[in-house]
Design an enzyme around this catalytic site. Structure first.
Site, PDB file in Angstrom:
ATOM      1  N   ARG A 251      -6.966   3.974  13.702  1.00  0.00           N
ATOM      2  CA  ARG A 251      -6.035   5.101  13.896  1.00  0.00           C
ATOM      3  C   ARG A 251      -5.370   5.093  15.265  1.00  0.00           C
ATOM      4  NH1 ARG A 251      -5.158   5.994   8.774  1.00  0.00           N
ATOM      5  NH2 ARG A 251      -7.039   6.615   7.646  1.00  0.00           N
TER       6      ARG A 251
ATOM      7  N   TYR B 268       3.248   2.878  14.980  1.00  0.00           N
ATOM      8  CA  TYR B 268       3.858   3.049  13.660  1.00  0.00           C
ATOM      9  C   TYR B 268       5.302   3.552  13.650  1.00  0.00           C
ATOM     10  CZ  TYR B 268       3.614   8.158  12.896  1.00  0.00           C
ATOM     11  OH  TYR B 268       3.819   9.518  12.939  1.00  0.00           O
TER      12      TYR B 268
ATOM     13  N   GLU C 175      -9.182  12.602   8.259  1.00  0.00           N
ATOM     14  CA  GLU C 175      -9.093  13.947   7.684  1.00  0.00           C
ATOM     15  C   GLU C 175     -10.449  14.669   7.712  1.00  0.00           C
ATOM     16  OE1 GLU C 175      -6.639  13.660   3.796  1.00  0.00           O
ATOM     17  OE2 GLU C 175      -7.248  11.643   4.354  1.00  0.00           O
TER      18      GLU C 175
ATOM     19  N   THR D 142      -4.494   6.525   0.213  1.00  0.00           N
ATOM     20  CA  THR D 142      -5.755   7.252   0.358  1.00  0.00           C
ATOM     21  C   THR D 142      -5.850   8.366  -0.662  1.00  0.00           C
ATOM     22  OG1 THR D 142      -5.574   6.853   2.705  1.00  0.00           O
ATOM     23  CG2 THR D 142      -7.201   8.483   2.012  1.00  0.00           C
TER      24      THR D 142
ATOM     25  N   GLN E 174      -2.749   2.416  15.138  1.00  0.00           N
ATOM     26  CA  GLN E 174      -1.713   2.878  14.203  1.00  0.00           C
ATOM     27  C   GLN E 174      -0.811   3.948  14.821  1.00  0.00           C
ATOM     28  OE1 GLN E 174      -3.447   4.658  10.687  1.00  0.00           O
ATOM     29  NE2 GLN E 174      -1.479   5.103   9.732  1.00  0.00           N
TER      30      GLN E 174
ATOM     31  N   HIS F 119      -3.565  14.127   1.127  1.00  0.00           N
ATOM     32  CA  HIS F 119      -3.724  13.192   2.246  1.00  0.00           C
ATOM     33  C   HIS F 119      -2.480  13.209   3.140  1.00  0.00           C
ATOM     34  CE1 HIS F 119      -4.664   9.564   4.532  1.00  0.00           C
ATOM     35  NE2 HIS F 119      -3.507   9.048   4.159  1.00  0.00           N
TER      36      HIS F 119
ATOM     37  N   LYS G 208      -3.604  -1.885  10.405  1.00  0.00           N
ATOM     38  CA  LYS G 208      -4.037  -2.004   9.013  1.00  0.00           C
ATOM     39  C   LYS G 208      -4.311  -3.445   8.608  1.00  0.00           C
ATOM     40  CE  LYS G 208      -2.838   2.248   7.395  1.00  0.00           C
ATOM     41  NZ  LYS G 208      -3.669   3.095   6.539  1.00  0.00           N
TER      42      LYS G 208
ATOM     43  N   GLU H 271      -9.336   4.118  -1.711  1.00  0.00           N
ATOM     44  CA  GLU H 271      -8.156   3.920  -2.549  1.00  0.00           C
ATOM     45  C   GLU H 271      -8.519   3.190  -3.839  1.00  0.00           C
ATOM     46  OE1 GLU H 271      -4.596   2.470  -0.729  1.00  0.00           O
ATOM     47  OE2 GLU H 271      -5.136   3.192   1.274  1.00  0.00           O
TER      48      GLU H 271
ATOM     49  N   THR I 119      -8.578  -5.624   4.420  1.00  0.00           N
ATOM     50  CA  THR I 119      -8.575  -4.688   3.297  1.00  0.00           C
ATOM     51  C   THR I 119      -9.653  -5.177   2.341  1.00  0.00           C
ATOM     52  OG1 THR I 119      -6.169  -4.436   3.512  1.00  0.00           O
ATOM     53  CG2 THR I 119      -7.165  -3.661   1.464  1.00  0.00           C
TER      54      THR I 119
ATOM     55  N   GLU J 261     -10.004   4.112   4.284  1.00  0.00           N
ATOM     56  CA  GLU J 261      -9.159   4.845   3.347  1.00  0.00           C
ATOM     57  C   GLU J 261      -9.670   4.515   1.949  1.00  0.00           C
ATOM     58  OE1 GLU J 261      -4.974   4.156   4.187  1.00  0.00           O
ATOM     59  OE2 GLU J 261      -5.048   5.631   5.811  1.00  0.00           O
TER      60      GLU J 261
ATOM     61  N   ASP K  54      -8.856   0.537   2.508  1.00  0.00           N
ATOM     62  CA  ASP K  54      -7.804   0.147   3.447  1.00  0.00           C
ATOM     63  C   ASP K  54      -8.264   0.535   4.861  1.00  0.00           C
ATOM     64  OD1 ASP K  54      -5.421  -0.390   4.748  1.00  0.00           O
ATOM     65  OD2 ASP K  54      -4.456   1.463   4.087  1.00  0.00           O
TER      66      ASP K  54
ATOM     67  N   ARG L  53       1.834  14.905  13.355  1.00  0.00           N
ATOM     68  CA  ARG L  53       3.094  15.564  13.717  1.00  0.00           C
ATOM     69  C   ARG L  53       2.910  17.074  13.652  1.00  0.00           C
ATOM     70  NH1 ARG L  53       4.271  11.516  10.187  1.00  0.00           N
ATOM     71  NH2 ARG L  53       4.247  13.006   8.465  1.00  0.00           N
TER      72      ARG L  53
ATOM     73  N   TYR M 175       1.138   5.796  -0.510  1.00  0.00           N
ATOM     74  CA  TYR M 175       0.788   7.007   0.252  1.00  0.00           C
ATOM     75  C   TYR M 175       0.960   8.180  -0.700  1.00  0.00           C
ATOM     76  CZ  TYR M 175       1.180   9.738   4.701  1.00  0.00           C
ATOM     77  OH  TYR M 175       1.001  10.579   5.773  1.00  0.00           O
TER      78      TYR M 175
ATOM     79  N   ASP N 167       0.843  -1.190   0.000  1.00  0.00           N
ATOM     80  CA  ASP N 167       0.000   0.000   0.000  1.00  0.00           C
ATOM     81  C   ASP N 167       0.881   1.242   0.000  1.00  0.00           C
ATOM     82  OD1 ASP N 167      -2.476   1.300  -0.019  1.00  0.00           O
ATOM     83  OD2 ASP N 167      -2.447   1.559   2.151  1.00  0.00           O
TER      84      ASP N 167
HETATM   85 MN    MN Z   1      -3.787   3.055   2.846  1.00  0.00          MN
END
Ligand code: MN
Length: 408
Positions: free
Chosen positions: A232, A239, A356, A342, A235, A128, A248, A196, A252, A194, A228, A137, A123, A121
């Site tokens: 959160r 992560y 988001e 995403t 994750q 996104h 994740k 996708e 899927t 997500e 996906d 962050r 990004y 997968d």
């Molecule tokens: Mn994804």
């Protein structure tokens, strides 16, 4: 008056002869016999039986319980089989043979149409990645320093790719918010989607030999909608430093239909202008075929539209992702599936995740079924999409749907 044929489609049907996506189905009378099907309108054609009835040289390839043999047969076979299928559903002389082999979609069960080999997968949406960077962050740069130099990705779990309609059990796991003194264990409280697009590899590649940008069409058979599912809270805690894992890998979802790239020639568009020069193996500036796809996605929760992400805004293309994924010599296998990442556009209503859309739960969505930050048990999420086809037509990409069931 003769009964209307299922092949007499309404004008503008997004599943007309210009589309012809592939799937695998069973019928109630033979639930154990999986068959390759091709969608035409609201019917599915038994492709193997049609090939047999018409004495086609592709009968052996199509009389299969899975798409994999066709995927492995390569681009020339893909083209020839598509030409044959197009003739079978459009030439009037074939109707007596073809019509008895059509089943209404409502009378068949659809299955995962291919065996997934490796699952990766990416990004690839700048919008996104920027949104997620700001949320996760807040004190750093939204995009990491590598983001515009390479398509960031991770290896996911191929064994938990499930077909549209499969219920999704809420995952449990560890979570710890920054202010919490210690991690706790329990059902995810930030279960997300997500939106996708998944790309399906047909032709394998040799170990040690990279696949260049220009060979994309020789290896990738088609695309499919992909959700996906993402926890959160799990994750966010797990992560760093190795990327997504249990947040994740629980599921899927993919559409039951695979749209061949040949049906999407009218949907090719140039990707957004790149801000930084790319290394030669990723530089698609002189490619003849534009690398993007103009796919219009809709995200619904319990039937209500919450987002309309435009795939044409993706910064990295599927060809660049394939080139990057193999540049170290990693080989491709038939059935490899890779997600775009995403899809989020620049506008608020174009964001492809609840993370988001609700800004990590701070701005709930007002739905007729109540306020939503993240998914509740019983929620059903459906992604649909269409692309421009030849002569002003639309190419329907089917749907991927899944309902959340309580943690076990
Ligand atoms: Mn994804």
């Amino acid at each position: 008056m003769p009964e209307q044929s299922p092949l007499d489609l309404t004008e503008g049907d997004p599943f007309g002869p210009h589309n012809l996506p592939y799937g695998v189905f069973t019928t109630a009378d033979e639930p154990g016999r999986r068959r390759l099907g091709v969608r035409i309108g609201d019917h599915v054609l038994d492709a193997g039986a049609a090939a047999h009835a018409l004495g086609s040289p592709y009968a052996a390839l199509l009389a299969q319980p899975s798409l994999n043999p066709l995927l492995a047969a390569g681009r020339t076979a893909w083209r020839d089989v598509r030409r044959a299928l197009t003739a079978w559903v459009t030439v009037p002389a074939h109707r007596p043979d073809i019509e008895p082999l059509l089943r209404p979609l409502g009378e068949v069960t659809l299955h995962l149409p291919y065996e997934v080999a490796d699952y990766v997968d990416f990004y690839a949406s700048e919008h996104h990645a920027t949104n997620v960077g700001r949320i996760f962050r807040p004190d750093g740069d939204a995009l990491t320093p590598n983001w515009k130099h390479l398509p960031i990705g991770y290896h996911g779990r191929s064994g938990t790719v499930v077909v549209s309609g499969t219920d999704i059990t809420r995952p449990a796991g560890q979570r710890k918010a920054p202010a919490d003194p210690a991690p706790v264990f329990g059902p995810s409280v930030k279960l997300d989607i997500e939106a996708e697009v998944g790309f399906l590899v047909g032709t394998p590649s040799e170990l040690g030999r990279p696949v260049p940008l220009a060979s994309f069409r020789d290896h990738v058979f088609g695309l499919t909608l992909l959700n996906d599912w993402s926890a959160r809270d799990i994750q966010a805690w797990e992560y760093v430093p190795l990327g997504p894992f249990l947040g994740k890998s629980f599921a899927t979802s993919v559409s039951a239909w695979v749209t061949p790239l040949e049906a999407l020639d009218a949907a090719r568009v140039a990707p957004p202008a790149r801000d930084l020069p790319l290394l030669p193996y990723l530089d698609d500036g002189s490619d003849e075929e534009p690398g993007g796809f103009d796919l219009h996605i809709t995200v619904r929760i319990n039937g209500e539209t919450v987002s309309e992400p435009p795939f044409s805004t993706m910064y990295w293309t599927a060809a660049q992702q394939l080139a990057h994924m193999t540049v170290n010599g990693a080989s491709l296998r038939t059935g490899d599936l890779y997600g775009s990442g995403t899809v989020s556009g620049p506008e608020v209503h174009q964001r492809g995740s609840l993370l988001e859309l609700t800004w990590n739960g701070q701005e709930p969505l007002e739905l007729s079924t109540g306020k939503r930050t993240f998914l509740e048990d019983g929620d059903e999420v459906t992604l649909t999409a269409w692309a421009p086809g030849p002569d002003g037509t639309k190419v329907g990409l089917g749907e991927v749907t899944g309902r959340i069931t309580p943690a076990r």
